[in-house]
Design an enzyme around this catalytic site. Structure first.
Site, PDB file in Angstrom:
ATOM      1  N   LYS A 266       8.073 -14.129  -9.989  1.00 52.81           N
ATOM      2  CA  LYS A 266       6.725 -13.775 -10.449  1.00 52.81           C
ATOM      3  C   LYS A 266       6.037 -15.002 -11.063  1.00 52.81           C
TER       4      LYS A 266
ATOM      5  N   TYR B  37      13.772 -11.822 -10.734  1.00 50.53           N
ATOM      6  CA  TYR B  37      12.443 -11.229 -10.475  1.00 50.53           C
ATOM      7  C   TYR B  37      11.378 -11.990 -11.259  1.00 50.53           C
TER       8      TYR B  37
ATOM      9  N   CYS C 161       1.830  -4.451 -17.962  1.00 55.54           N
ATOM     10  CA  CYS C 161       3.014  -3.975 -18.681  1.00 55.54           C
ATOM     11  C   CYS C 161       3.784  -3.060 -17.722  1.00 55.54           C
ATOM     12  N   ASN C 162       4.837  -2.398 -18.200  1.00 52.86           N
ATOM     13  CA  ASN C 162       5.540  -1.421 -17.351  1.00 52.86           C
ATOM     14  C   ASN C 162       4.545  -0.345 -16.912  1.00 52.86           C
TER      15      ASN C 162
ATOM     16  N   GLY D 232       0.211   0.448  -5.037  1.00 56.57           N
ATOM     17  CA  GLY D 232      -0.636   0.417  -3.839  1.00 56.57           C
ATOM     18  C   GLY D 232      -1.254   1.758  -3.519  1.00 56.57           C
TER      19      GLY D 232
ATOM     20  N   GLY E 122       0.795  -1.233   0.000  1.00 57.19           N
ATOM     21  CA  GLY E 122       0.000   0.000   0.000  1.00 57.19           C
ATOM     22  C   GLY E 122       0.824   1.278   0.000  1.00 57.19           C
TER      23      GLY E 122
ATOM     24  N   MET F  64       3.989   2.523  -5.403  1.00 56.77           N
ATOM     25  CA  MET F  64       3.307   3.280  -6.459  1.00 56.77           C
ATOM     26  C   MET F  64       1.936   2.655  -6.753  1.00 56.77           C
TER      27      MET F  64
ATOM     28  N   HIS G  20      12.472   2.917 -12.942  1.00 53.72           N
ATOM     29  CA  HIS G  20      12.237   2.419 -14.299  1.00 53.72           C
ATOM     30  C   HIS G  20      12.541   3.545 -15.281  1.00 53.72           C
TER      31      HIS G  20
ATOM     32  N   SER H 215       4.099  -9.435 -13.715  1.00 55.89           N
ATOM     33  CA  SER H 215       4.722  -8.387 -14.533  1.00 55.89           C
ATOM     34  C   SER H 215       5.029  -8.945 -15.915  1.00 55.89           C
ATOM     35  N   SER H 216       5.067  -8.077 -16.904  1.00 51.83           N
ATOM     36  CA  SER H 216       5.304  -8.540 -18.292  1.00 51.83           C
ATOM     37  C   SER H 216       6.727  -9.065 -18.481  1.00 51.83           C
ATOM     38  N   CYS H 217       7.561  -8.960 -17.443  1.00 52.78           N
ATOM     39  CA  CYS H 217       8.920  -9.500 -17.578  1.00 52.78           C
ATOM     40  C   CYS H 217       8.930 -11.018 -17.472  1.00 52.78           C
TER      41      CYS H 217
HETATM   42  N1  LIG Z   1       6.327  -0.537 -11.466  1.00 48.77           N
HETATM   43  C1  LIG Z   1       6.169  -1.252 -12.551  1.00 48.77           C
HETATM   44  O1  LIG Z   1       6.580  -0.882 -13.669  1.00 48.77           O
HETATM   45  C2  LIG Z   1       5.463  -2.582 -12.473  1.00 48.77           C
HETATM   46  C3  LIG Z   1       5.148  -3.226 -13.665  1.00 48.77           C
HETATM   47  C4  LIG Z   1       4.489  -4.462 -13.603  1.00 48.77           C
HETATM   48  C5  LIG Z   1       4.159  -5.019 -12.378  1.00 48.77           C
HETATM   49  N2  LIG Z   1       4.476  -4.363 -11.242  1.00 48.77           N
HETATM   50  C6  LIG Z   1       4.129  -5.016  -9.965  1.00 48.77           C
HETATM   51  O2  LIG Z   1       3.286  -4.180  -9.200  1.00 48.77           O
HETATM   52  C7  LIG Z   1       3.552  -4.381  -7.804  1.00 48.77           C
HETATM   53  C8  LIG Z   1       3.875  -3.052  -7.146  1.00 48.77           C
HETATM   54  O3  LIG Z   1       4.916  -2.439  -7.845  1.00 48.77           O
HETATM   55  P1  LIG Z   1       5.300  -0.917  -7.468  1.00 48.77           P
HETATM   56  O4  LIG Z   1       5.839  -0.296  -8.690  1.00 48.77           O
HETATM   57  O5  LIG Z   1       4.157  -0.281  -6.755  1.00 48.77           O
HETATM   58  O6  LIG Z   1       6.489  -1.151  -6.417  1.00 48.77           O
HETATM   59  P2  LIG Z   1       7.029  -0.158  -5.298  1.00 48.77           P
HETATM   60  O7  LIG Z   1       6.578   1.236  -5.558  1.00 48.77           O
HETATM   61  O8  LIG Z   1       8.486  -0.443  -5.159  1.00 48.77           O
HETATM   62  O9  LIG Z   1       6.263  -0.670  -3.955  1.00 48.77           O
HETATM   63  C9  LIG Z   1       6.618  -1.913  -3.401  1.00 48.77           C
HETATM   64  C10 LIG Z   1       5.779  -2.115  -2.165  1.00 48.77           C
HETATM   65  O10 LIG Z   1       6.093  -3.395  -1.602  1.00 48.77           O
HETATM   66  C11 LIG Z   1       6.310  -3.221  -0.219  1.00 48.77           C
HETATM   67  N3  LIG Z   1       7.269  -4.199   0.304  1.00 48.77           N
HETATM   68  C12 LIG Z   1       8.505  -4.478  -0.175  1.00 48.77           C
HETATM   69  N4  LIG Z   1       9.082  -5.407   0.610  1.00 48.77           N
HETATM   70  C13 LIG Z   1       8.198  -5.682   1.616  1.00 48.77           C
HETATM   71  C14 LIG Z   1       8.218  -6.538   2.732  1.00 48.77           C
HETATM   72  N5  LIG Z   1       9.276  -7.305   3.007  1.00 48.77           N
HETATM   73  N6  LIG Z   1       7.131  -6.572   3.549  1.00 48.77           N
HETATM   74  C15 LIG Z   1       6.055  -5.805   3.291  1.00 48.77           C
HETATM   75  N7  LIG Z   1       5.962  -4.961   2.225  1.00 48.77           N
HETATM   76  C16 LIG Z   1       7.042  -4.915   1.417  1.00 48.77           C
HETATM   77  C17 LIG Z   1       6.869  -1.814  -0.079  1.00 48.77           C
HETATM   78  O11 LIG Z   1       6.663  -1.389   1.248  1.00 48.77           O
HETATM   79  P3  LIG Z   1       7.761  -0.440   1.961  1.00 48.77           P
HETATM   80  O12 LIG Z   1       7.750   0.827   1.199  1.00 48.77           O
HETATM   81  O13 LIG Z   1       7.281  -0.330   3.364  1.00 48.77           O
HETATM   82  O14 LIG Z   1       9.081  -1.171   1.816  1.00 48.77           O
HETATM   83  C18 LIG Z   1       6.023  -1.063  -1.086  1.00 48.77           C
HETATM   84  O15 LIG Z   1       4.801  -0.698  -0.498  1.00 48.77           O
HETATM   85  C19 LIG Z   1       4.684  -5.393  -7.733  1.00 48.77           C
HETATM   86  O16 LIG Z   1       4.147  -6.689  -7.565  1.00 48.77           O
HETATM   87  C20 LIG Z   1       5.334  -5.289  -9.102  1.00 48.77           C
HETATM   88  O17 LIG Z   1       5.951  -6.503  -9.462  1.00 48.77           O
HETATM   89  C21 LIG Z   1       5.119  -3.155 -11.236  1.00 48.77           C
HETATM   90  C1  LIG Z   2       8.184  -3.935 -15.582  1.00 56.32           C
HETATM   91  C2  LIG Z   2       9.648  -3.874 -15.198  1.00 56.32           C
HETATM   92  O1  LIG Z   2      10.470  -4.011 -16.373  1.00 56.32           O
HETATM   93  C3  LIG Z   2      11.855  -3.908 -16.044  1.00 56.32           C
HETATM   94  O2  LIG Z   2      12.607  -4.123 -17.235  1.00 56.32           O
HETATM   95  P1  LIG Z   2      12.813  -2.897 -18.235  1.00 56.32           P
HETATM   96  O3  LIG Z   2      11.506  -2.539 -18.837  1.00 56.32           O
HETATM   97  O4  LIG Z   2      13.935  -3.250 -19.150  1.00 56.32           O
HETATM   98  O5  LIG Z   2      13.324  -1.799 -17.206  1.00 56.32           O
HETATM   99  P2  LIG Z   2      13.514  -0.217 -17.367  1.00 56.32           P
HETATM  100  O6  LIG Z   2      14.493   0.210 -16.335  1.00 56.32           O
HETATM  101  O7  LIG Z   2      12.161   0.413 -17.329  1.00 56.32           O
HETATM  102  O8  LIG Z   2      14.262  -0.009 -18.793  1.00 56.32           O
HETATM  103  C4  LIG Z   2      13.507   0.024 -19.963  1.00 56.32           C
HETATM  104  C5  LIG Z   2      14.377   0.370 -21.144  1.00 56.32           C
HETATM  105  O9  LIG Z   2      14.681   1.785 -21.075  1.00 56.32           O
HETATM  106  C6  LIG Z   2      16.032   2.008 -21.422  1.00 56.32           C
HETATM  107  N1  LIG Z   2      16.484   3.249 -20.786  1.00 56.32           N
HETATM  108  C7  LIG Z   2      16.897   4.359 -21.461  1.00 56.32           C
HETATM  109  N2  LIG Z   2      17.277   5.307 -20.606  1.00 56.32           N
HETATM  110  C8  LIG Z   2      17.079   4.804 -19.345  1.00 56.32           C
HETATM  111  C9  LIG Z   2      17.297   5.332 -18.045  1.00 56.32           C
HETATM  112  O10 LIG Z   2      17.785   6.459 -17.853  1.00 56.32           O
HETATM  113  N3  LIG Z   2      16.943   4.546 -16.992  1.00 56.32           N
HETATM  114  C10 LIG Z   2      16.401   3.289 -17.174  1.00 56.32           C
HETATM  115  N4  LIG Z   2      16.058   2.564 -16.072  1.00 56.32           N
HETATM  116  N5  LIG Z   2      16.208   2.722 -18.413  1.00 56.32           N
HETATM  117  C11 LIG Z   2      16.555   3.500 -19.473  1.00 56.32           C
HETATM  118  C12 LIG Z   2      16.757   0.759 -20.921  1.00 56.32           C
HETATM  119  O11 LIG Z   2      17.992   0.625 -21.626  1.00 56.32           O
HETATM  120  C13 LIG Z   2      15.756  -0.337 -21.275  1.00 56.32           C
HETATM  121  O12 LIG Z   2      15.901  -0.684 -22.631  1.00 56.32           O
HETATM  122  C14 LIG Z   2      12.282  -5.005 -15.108  1.00 56.32           C
HETATM  123  O13 LIG Z   2      13.654  -4.811 -14.775  1.00 56.32           O
HETATM  124  C15 LIG Z   2      11.432  -4.973 -13.866  1.00 56.32           C
HETATM  125  O14 LIG Z   2      11.727  -6.087 -13.133  1.00 56.32           O
HETATM  126  C16 LIG Z   2       9.962  -4.952 -14.212  1.00 56.32           C
HETATM  127  O15 LIG Z   2       9.579  -6.185 -14.773  1.00 56.32           O
END
Ligand SMILES: NC(=O)c1ccc[n+]([C@@H]2O[C@H](COP(=O)([O-])OP(=O)(O)OC[C@H]3O[C@@H](n4cnc5c(N)ncnc54)[C@H](OP(=O)(O)O)[C@@H]3O)[C@@H](O)[C@H]2O)c1
Ligand SMILES: C[C@@H]1O[C@H](OP(=O)(O)OP(=O)(O)OC[C@H]2O[C@@H](n3cnc4c(=O)[nH]c(N)nc43)[C@H](O)[C@@H]2O)[C@@H](O)[C@H](O)[C@@H]1O
Length: 315
Positions: free
Chosen positions: A144, A140, A169-170, A20, A15, A18, A184, A111-113
């Site tokens: 998942k 990761y 997706c991302n 949450g 929660g 992002m 990201h 996640s799409s990864c």
């Molecule tokens: N961001 C993306 O691009 C993306 C894309 C696809 C799927 N998702 C999925 O969406 C979900 C949330 O992602 P997000 O981007 O919101 O991540 P985030 O902003 O990093 O938030 C992660 C959350 O998990 C909690 N957490 C981590 N370790 C914990 C632990 N040991 N016990 C309890 N809580 C814990 C954190 O709490 P604290 O802050 O208290 O540590 C935080 O609230 C994940 O399952 C991720 O795989 C994200």
């Molecule tokens: C949804 C997430 O996808 C994630 O893969 P993934 O999209 O490559 O993760 P990102 O960090 O979003 O990178 C996406 C793409 O953006 C390019 N990129 C360009 N400039 C930048 C920069 O300044 N910072 C970053 N971070 N990237 C950059 C990077 O080379 C890569 O091809 C997984 O690692 C996570 O676990 C999760 O699954």
């Protein structure tokens, strides 16, 4: 609010993250849910006993599992052990803790990864485990896939347990992570270009050649989907992609952000940086059949995210 509709109690993990926080903000529009969401200090999901006791005590009707160790490509490459172990252990504790306590509805966030690195795009849900994973986030992705499969097996064993997996997706949006060591791509681009504009930096680096392609959905759209799915959990497919079904090149993301921020400098490609998968756009056919579409255009989502960034960060 109609008086006779029962309130469902949701335990939301993650929660304070992002996804949450977008779910919690969105829930104010959803009067039929009471949501509680302990942060990691109140409930460390790595502690199995605490997780089981918490679920037993609070008796939620639904669990939405949005906690995780999450980061961009550089964070995943730096710490594969913990990206694997923490996400696997959190998933095991929360999913089995729910099952042991007879919680009948569970939405698991994947996640799409999880898709094979060389799979044909758009990525269909039946491609999971059909090829080698992307090395930069393999740990990761394995975690998942574990949680996705665990939900599948539980639901297959006893269909009264509706344990379904959302494969987004991302994502980007308010409450995202902007720090360079774990963000990201999109939040990193916003931070870099904002700094370049404010400090008069003439050139901004793009990681890789910029030809990789990514699909980014605004996190508020995912929050909307979560509540849509909770109303139709029975008919939701076991595993369901959630995205736009449209992707852009990394170069195009930089150009779009520069236009929105009003940056007129140049870009250069840093080929020493990791690029990850060439493309990972999710197939949205099943999502469309399920009757849901995202509402935010990329430009609108970036504008709102940039507004949030300016209000909360000033490095
Ligand atoms: N961001 C993306 O691009 C993306 C894309 C696809 C799927 N998702 C999925 O969406 C979900 C949330 O992602 P997000 O981007 O919101 O991540 P985030 O902003 O990093 O938030 C992660 C959350 O998990 C909690 N957490 C981590 N370790 C914990 C632990 N040991 N016990 C309890 N809580 C814990 C954190 O709490 P604290 O802050 O208290 O540590 C935080 O609230 C994940 O399952 C991720 O795989 C994200
Ligand atoms: C949804 C997430 O996808 C994630 O893969 P993934 O999209 O490559 O993760 P990102 O960090 O979003 O990178 C996406 C793409 O953006 C390019 N990129 C360009 N400039 C930048 C920069 O300044 N910072 C970053 N971070 N990237 C950059 C990077 O080379 C890569 O091809 C997984 O690692 C996570 O676990 C999760 O699954």
């Amino acid at each position: 609010m109609s008086k006779n509709k029962p309130i469902s109690r949701i335990l939301l993990t993650g929660g304070s993250g992002m996804v949450g926080r977008n779910i919690l903000e969105y829930s104010s529009l959803m009067p039929y849910y009471e949501i509680f969401s302990p942060n990691s200090k109140e409930l460390n999901l790595l502690n199995k006993t605490d997780v089981y006791q918490y679920i037993n005590k609070t008796k939620p009707d639904i669990i939405v599992h949005a906690a995780g160790k999450v980061g961009g490509i550089q964070a995943n490459m730096a710490d594969p052990v913990n990206f694997l172990l923490e996400n696997l252990n959190m998933g095991q504790n929360v999913i089995l803790g729910a099952k042991e306590n007879n919680v009948k509805k569970f939405l698991n966030l994947s996640s799409s990864c999880v898709y094979p690195r060389n799979a044909v795009n758009p990525l269909q849900e039946n491609l999971i485990l059909k090829g080698e994973l992307e090395p930069t986030n393999e740990g990761y992705a394995l975690a998942k896939i574990f949680s996705t499969k665990l939900c599948e097996y539980i639901s297959k064993e006893d269909p009264s347990f509706l344990y379904k997996t959302v494969i987004p997706c991302n994502l980007y949006g308010k409450h995202d992570k902007f720090s360079p060591n774990n963000s990201h791509m999109l939040p990193a681009v916003i931070r870099k270009i904002d700094a370049a504009k404010r400090k008069g930096i003439k050139k901004v680096d793009i990681w890789g050649d910029g030809n990789s392609r990514r699909e980014f959905m605004y996190a508020e759209d995912l929050a909307d989907f979560i509540f849509y799915a909770l109303k139709k959990l029975e008919s939701m497919p076991q595993n369901l992609n959630v995205g736009l079904g449209v992707d852009y090149s990394i170069n195009e993301y930089y150009e779009t952000v520069a236009k929105i921020i009003g940056y007129e400098g140049e870009f250069f490609h840093d080929l020493s940086k990791p690029v990850g998968m060439k493309q990972k756009v999710v197939d949205v056919n099943r999502l469309n059949e399920f009757g849901w579409k995202p509402s935010f255009l990329l430009s609108e989502g970036i504008k709102r995210t940039y507004q949030y960034f300016k209000e909360n960060y000033n490095d």
